[in-house]
Write a protein that holds these residues in place. Structure first.
Motif, PDB file in Angstrom:
ATOM      1  N   MET A 214       0.841  -1.194   0.000  1.00  0.00           N
ATOM      2  CA  MET A 214       0.000   0.000   0.000  1.00  0.00           C
ATOM      3  C   MET A 214       0.872   1.238   0.000  1.00  0.00           C
ATOM      4  SD  MET A 214      -1.301  -0.068   3.968  1.00  0.00           S
ATOM      5  CE  MET A 214      -0.138  -0.229   5.327  1.00  0.00           C
ATOM      6  N   LYS A 215       0.351   2.298  -0.591  1.00  0.00           N
ATOM      7  CA  LYS A 215       1.056   3.578  -0.592  1.00  0.00           C
ATOM      8  C   LYS A 215       0.707   4.332   0.691  1.00  0.00           C
ATOM      9  CE  LYS A 215       0.551   3.883  -5.624  1.00  0.00           C
ATOM     10  NZ  LYS A 215       0.019   4.691  -6.743  1.00  0.00           N
ATOM     11  N   VAL A 216       1.728   4.948   1.279  1.00  0.00           N
ATOM     12  CA  VAL A 216       1.542   5.719   2.503  1.00  0.00           C
ATOM     13  C   VAL A 216       2.232   7.058   2.334  1.00  0.00           C
ATOM     14  CG1 VAL A 216       1.930   5.806   4.994  1.00  0.00           C
ATOM     15  CG2 VAL A 216       1.498   3.612   3.876  1.00  0.00           C
ATOM     16  N   VAL A 217       1.500   8.128   2.564  1.00  0.00           N
ATOM     17  CA  VAL A 217       2.101   9.459   2.466  1.00  0.00           C
ATOM     18  C   VAL A 217       3.008   9.647   3.668  1.00  0.00           C
ATOM     19  CG1 VAL A 217       1.674  11.940   2.391  1.00  0.00           C
ATOM     20  CG2 VAL A 217       0.125  10.356   1.225  1.00  0.00           C
ATOM     21  N   PRO A 218       4.289   9.912   3.448  1.00  0.00           N
ATOM     22  CA  PRO A 218       5.220  10.030   4.578  1.00  0.00           C
ATOM     23  C   PRO A 218       4.971  11.294   5.384  1.00  0.00           C
ATOM     24  CG  PRO A 218       6.331  10.608   2.548  1.00  0.00           C
ATOM     25  CD  PRO A 218       4.959  10.103   2.167  1.00  0.00           C
ATOM     26  N   ALA A 341       6.496 -16.066  -6.803  1.00  0.00           N
ATOM     27  CA  ALA A 341       7.756 -16.800  -6.942  1.00  0.00           C
ATOM     28  C   ALA A 341       8.199 -16.822  -8.398  1.00  0.00           C
ATOM     29  CB  ALA A 341       7.613 -18.215  -6.389  1.00  0.00           C
ATOM     30  N   ASN A 342       8.422 -15.640  -8.953  1.00  0.00           N
ATOM     31  CA  ASN A 342       8.814 -15.518 -10.349  1.00  0.00           C
ATOM     32  C   ASN A 342       9.475 -14.160 -10.563  1.00  0.00           C
ATOM     33  OD1 ASN A 342       6.568 -13.530 -11.266  1.00  0.00           O
ATOM     34  ND2 ASN A 342       5.455 -15.207 -10.269  1.00  0.00           N
ATOM     35  N   GLU A 343      10.203 -14.066 -11.651  1.00  0.00           N
ATOM     36  CA  GLU A 343      10.963 -12.853 -11.964  1.00  0.00           C
ATOM     37  C   GLU A 343      10.056 -11.639 -12.145  1.00  0.00           C
ATOM     38  OE1 GLU A 343      13.081 -11.431 -16.018  1.00  0.00           O
ATOM     39  OE2 GLU A 343      13.811 -13.337 -15.220  1.00  0.00           O
ATOM     40  N   GLU A 344       8.933 -11.821 -12.820  1.00  0.00           N
ATOM     41  CA  GLU A 344       8.059 -10.694 -13.121  1.00  0.00           C
ATOM     42  C   GLU A 344       7.525 -10.031 -11.858  1.00  0.00           C
ATOM     43  OE1 GLU A 344       5.879  -7.729 -14.620  1.00  0.00           O
ATOM     44  OE2 GLU A 344       7.366  -8.922 -15.710  1.00  0.00           O
ATOM     45  N   SER A 345       7.180 -10.830 -10.842  1.00  0.00           N
ATOM     46  CA  SER A 345       6.627 -10.252  -9.611  1.00  0.00           C
ATOM     47  C   SER A 345       7.639  -9.371  -8.906  1.00  0.00           C
ATOM     48  CB  SER A 345       6.164 -11.378  -8.675  1.00  0.00           C
ATOM     49  OG  SER A 345       5.036 -12.027  -9.200  1.00  0.00           O
ATOM     50  N   PHE A 346       8.884  -9.801  -8.866  1.00  0.00           N
ATOM     51  CA  PHE A 346       9.897  -8.981  -8.202  1.00  0.00           C
ATOM     52  C   PHE A 346      10.172  -7.705  -8.990  1.00  0.00           C
ATOM     53  CE2 PHE A 346      10.409 -12.802  -5.801  1.00  0.00           C
ATOM     54  CZ  PHE A 346      10.890 -12.391  -4.572  1.00  0.00           C
ATOM     55  N   GLN A 347      10.230  -7.808 -10.311  1.00  0.00           N
ATOM     56  CA  GLN A 347      10.436  -6.599 -11.106  1.00  0.00           C
ATOM     57  C   GLN A 347       9.227  -5.674 -11.007  1.00  0.00           C
ATOM     58  OE1 GLN A 347      11.545  -8.112 -15.057  1.00  0.00           O
ATOM     59  NE2 GLN A 347      13.680  -7.672 -14.563  1.00  0.00           N
ATOM     60  N   SER A 348       8.036  -6.253 -10.919  1.00  0.00           N
ATOM     61  CA  SER A 348       6.825  -5.434 -10.760  1.00  0.00           C
ATOM     62  C   SER A 348       6.835  -4.695  -9.433  1.00  0.00           C
ATOM     63  CB  SER A 348       5.580  -6.317 -10.855  1.00  0.00           C
ATOM     64  OG  SER A 348       5.323  -6.731 -12.172  1.00  0.00           O
ATOM     65  N   ALA A 349       7.307  -5.368  -8.372  1.00  0.00           N
ATOM     66  CA  ALA A 349       7.375  -4.717  -7.066  1.00  0.00           C
ATOM     67  C   ALA A 349       8.312  -3.522  -7.104  1.00  0.00           C
ATOM     68  CB  ALA A 349       7.832  -5.721  -6.009  1.00  0.00           C
ATOM     69  N   VAL A 350       9.463  -3.693  -7.734  1.00  0.00           N
ATOM     70  CA  VAL A 350      10.415  -2.586  -7.871  1.00  0.00           C
ATOM     71  C   VAL A 350       9.769  -1.429  -8.623  1.00  0.00           C
ATOM     72  CG1 VAL A 350      12.591  -1.886  -8.942  1.00  0.00           C
ATOM     73  CG2 VAL A 350      12.451  -4.069  -7.722  1.00  0.00           C
ATOM     74  N   ASP A 351       9.046  -1.734  -9.685  1.00  0.00           N
ATOM     75  CA  ASP A 351       8.406  -0.688 -10.493  1.00  0.00           C
ATOM     76  C   ASP A 351       7.262  -0.012  -9.731  1.00  0.00           C
ATOM     77  OD1 ASP A 351      10.162  -1.312 -12.470  1.00  0.00           O
ATOM     78  OD2 ASP A 351       8.713  -2.251 -13.809  1.00  0.00           O
ATOM     79  N   PHE A 352       6.479  -0.800  -9.002  1.00  0.00           N
ATOM     80  CA  PHE A 352       5.367  -0.231  -8.242  1.00  0.00           C
ATOM     81  C   PHE A 352       5.873   0.748  -7.188  1.00  0.00           C
ATOM     82  CE2 PHE A 352       2.578  -0.498  -4.455  1.00  0.00           C
ATOM     83  CZ  PHE A 352       1.429   0.053  -5.000  1.00  0.00           C
ATOM     84  N   ILE A 353       6.936   0.395  -6.514  1.00  0.00           N
ATOM     85  CA  ILE A 353       7.510   1.271  -5.497  1.00  0.00           C
ATOM     86  C   ILE A 353       8.036   2.546  -6.147  1.00  0.00           C
ATOM     87  CG2 ILE A 353       9.347   1.476  -3.766  1.00  0.00           C
ATOM     88  CD1 ILE A 353       9.022  -1.638  -3.428  1.00  0.00           C
ATOM     89  N   GLU A 354       8.609   2.412  -7.332  1.00  0.00           N
ATOM     90  CA  GLU A 354       9.120   3.584  -8.059  1.00  0.00           C
ATOM     91  C   GLU A 354       7.988   4.517  -8.456  1.00  0.00           C
ATOM     92  OE1 GLU A 354      12.170   5.968  -9.601  1.00  0.00           O
ATOM     93  OE2 GLU A 354      12.274   4.160  -8.335  1.00  0.00           O
ATOM     94  N   ILE A 355       6.927   3.949  -9.015  1.00  0.00           N
ATOM     95  CA  ILE A 355       5.792   4.757  -9.451  1.00  0.00           C
ATOM     96  C   ILE A 355       5.124   5.453  -8.265  1.00  0.00           C
ATOM     97  CG2 ILE A 355       3.464   4.604 -10.449  1.00  0.00           C
ATOM     98  CD1 ILE A 355       4.539   2.365 -12.253  1.00  0.00           C
ATOM     99  N   SER A 356       5.182   4.816  -7.091  1.00  0.00           N
ATOM    100  CA  SER A 356       4.509   5.348  -5.907  1.00  0.00           C
ATOM    101  C   SER A 356       5.228   6.544  -5.291  1.00  0.00           C
ATOM    102  CB  SER A 356       4.379   4.248  -4.849  1.00  0.00           C
ATOM    103  OG  SER A 356       3.657   3.146  -5.347  1.00  0.00           O
ATOM    104  N   LYS A 357       6.497   6.737  -5.599  1.00  0.00           N
ATOM    105  CA  LYS A 357       7.255   7.840  -4.994  1.00  0.00           C
ATOM    106  C   LYS A 357       6.625   9.182  -5.361  1.00  0.00           C
ATOM    107  CE  LYS A 357      11.651   5.314  -5.012  1.00  0.00           C
ATOM    108  NZ  LYS A 357      13.019   5.192  -5.584  1.00  0.00           N
ATOM    109  N   PRO A 358       6.589  10.173  -4.446  1.00  0.00           N
ATOM    110  CA  PRO A 358       7.292  10.204  -3.161  1.00  0.00           C
ATOM    111  C   PRO A 358       6.575   9.506  -2.022  1.00  0.00           C
ATOM    112  CG  PRO A 358       6.172  12.274  -3.489  1.00  0.00           C
ATOM    113  CD  PRO A 358       5.938  11.467  -4.736  1.00  0.00           C
ATOM    114  N   SER A 359       5.409   8.921  -2.272  1.00  0.00           N
ATOM    115  CA  SER A 359       4.774   8.133  -1.216  1.00  0.00           C
ATOM    116  C   SER A 359       5.656   6.935  -0.876  1.00  0.00           C
ATOM    117  CB  SER A 359       3.396   7.642  -1.664  1.00  0.00           C
ATOM    118  OG  SER A 359       2.508   8.716  -1.837  1.00  0.00           O
TER     119      SER A 359
END
Length: 456
Positions: A214-218, A341-359
């Motif tokens: 989940m996104k959280v406003v810091p 348990a696959n490559e796509e999920s880990f890369q998706s997590a990295v991308d989701f966190i990036e898109i969520s910034k600055p949250s």
């Protein structure tokens, strides 16, 4: 022999251990998976018998010398975590080293109630991470070595979870103990490459990741600290026979679930059965999934140092968890694990966190305090009982996250017979409830774990 938590530990000396040779100062970026880790410290304890034919002073000297050499290859633990604003963290590898404390306890190790780590250990054997007085940031690693009246020794460490997961910490402990024995470390030297866990261009993510985080406003006021309710910690012994029985129960009707999946289903079901919950209440369980093996095809080294873990979770109504067989809960857990348990999920997590910034991004399992949850982090593949500094292997090794509610960590026992130790940090009423349940494996570890014969 009386068991008590009422003992005194005196820290007689604290000094900073620096790397044996200076490395060029550098910035080690935190990956997006590092940034999604809650702001908690991890405590690790290794309990050793009295070192034969050597003094405590010699033990301390060897530990400091080998730690200094370990910092040359594992330079992140000798650096500082620096904040440039809320949610903006950097790891500065600046050779500042780590505090090393020498202490003495006024009791025998066999009189300490290790089955209750929060009560018996925290505040006594635990080194703290204190902000650098020179304004260089916060240390990320510290050590305390404590000698007891019986001459047994506890080597305890604290590390910042945003810098390393348990796999990374074990790489460091392997390097440290090998250097203590003057053995090579080339095959176990950590890799600090950051070229794998970077966002794609453009970043894109699959929908299961949005269900996991989940996104959280810091905010500067909260600093994203996890609430710290009144917790109880316990360490239990689970025999190999009991583990096999759980797996057989989960694998009825032709299923095929792992021992960890069966155990996780069991403890989830037990927690729900032992409490008075509304049938419609949602209950969650998260299983930590290491991405190192899933990202090796795109170049992640097996010895990657950092956080490389996702936290998928399964959710179900209390009524269903209680009435359905163990295999039903095990399937939910199995499906949650394999959904990421696959490559796509880990890369998706990295991308989701990036898109969520600055949250900031936080595991969604924490979102609703009214929904009971368990977080299972397996330590079963960690070689905790091989960490020999030259005077013998540990008799007991413990990972503890004292401020993390719902934390459950199974590790192999010191007996090497397939039995496990289960470290659980739960709310006090949850611990009381499950310990009173007739199906609970109610065997706390005892000081006999330090005896020569197997007797827990």
């Amino acid at each position: 022999m009386a068991i008590s938590n009422d003992y005194h530990v005196e820290v007689v000396k604290t000094e900073v251990v620096l790397p044996a040779s200076v490395i060029q100062e550098r910035i080690l970026p935190l990956s997006n998976l590092d940034l999604a880790v809650p702001p908690v410290c991890v405590h690790v304890f290794f309990c050793y018998e009295k070192p034969p034919q050597t003094s405590f002073a010699s033990v301390v000297s060897n530990l400091k010398s080998s730690l200094s050499r370990a910092f040359v290859s594992c330079y992140a633990f000798a650096g500082r975590l620096v904040s440039h604003g809320v949610g903006d963290l950097q790891m500065v590898c600046n050779n500042k080293g780590a505090e090393f404390s020498e202490a003495y306890a006024d009791t025998c190790l066999t009189q300490v109630e290790f089955c209750n780590p929060n009560g018996a250990i925290e505040g006594k054997l635990v080194p703290q991470l204190v902000n650098d007085s020179e304004g260089n940031g916060t240390p990320v690693f510290a050590v305390q070595v404590t000698q007891f009246n019986c001459s047994r020794i506890v080597v305890s460490c604290t590390f910042e979870h945003k810098i390393a997961d348990a796999f990374s910490a074990n790489l460091f402990f392997s390097c440290w103990t090998n250097l203590s024995r003057n053995e090579p470390i080339e095959s176990i030297t950590p890799s600090f490459t950051r070229s794998i866990l970077v966002p794609r261009d453009p970043p894109v993510y699959c929908s299961p990741i949005e269900e996991m985080y989940m996104k959280v406003v810091p905010s500067a006021e909260s600093n994203m600290q996890i609430a710290q309710p009144a917790l109880a910690s316990r360490i239990y012994y689970l025999s190999a026979d009991d583990i096999i029985k759980l797996q057989l129960s989960a694998n009825q009707h032709g299923n095929s679930y792992t021992k960890l999946e069966a155990f996780s289903a069991y403890i989830w079901k037990l927690l729900i059965q032992s409490q008075n919950m509304e049938d419609a209440q949602n209950c969650n369980i998260s299983i930590a999934v290491d991405g190192r093996s899933h990202l090796k095809n795109i170049g992640m080294p097996a010895n990657y140092f950092g956080n490389a873990v996702l936290a998928p979770f399964a959710s179900a109504r209390a009524e269903d968890i209680k009435k359905e067989p163990l295999s039903w809960s095990a399937k939910l857990i199995h499906d949650a694990i394999y959904s990421v348990a696959n490559e796509e999920s880990f890369q998706s997590a990295v991308d989701f966190i990036e898109i969520s910034k600055p949250s900031l991004v936080f595991p969604k399992i924490y979102r609703n305090k009214d929904e009971p949850y368990i977080i299972v982090s397996s330590g079963l593949r960690f070689p905790l009982y091989k960490f020999d500094h030259g005077w013998g292997k540990p008799r007991l090794a413990i990972y503890n996250l004292p401020y993390t509610s719902g934390y459950v960590m199974p590790t192999l026992s010191p007996y090497g017979d397939g039995s496990w130790l289960i470290n659980m940090n739960l709310l006090i009423d949850q611990i009381n409830a499950i310990e009173s349940h007739p199906n609970f494996f109610s065997r706390l570890i005892s000081p006999n774990i330090f005896c020569d014969q197997k007797n827990v």
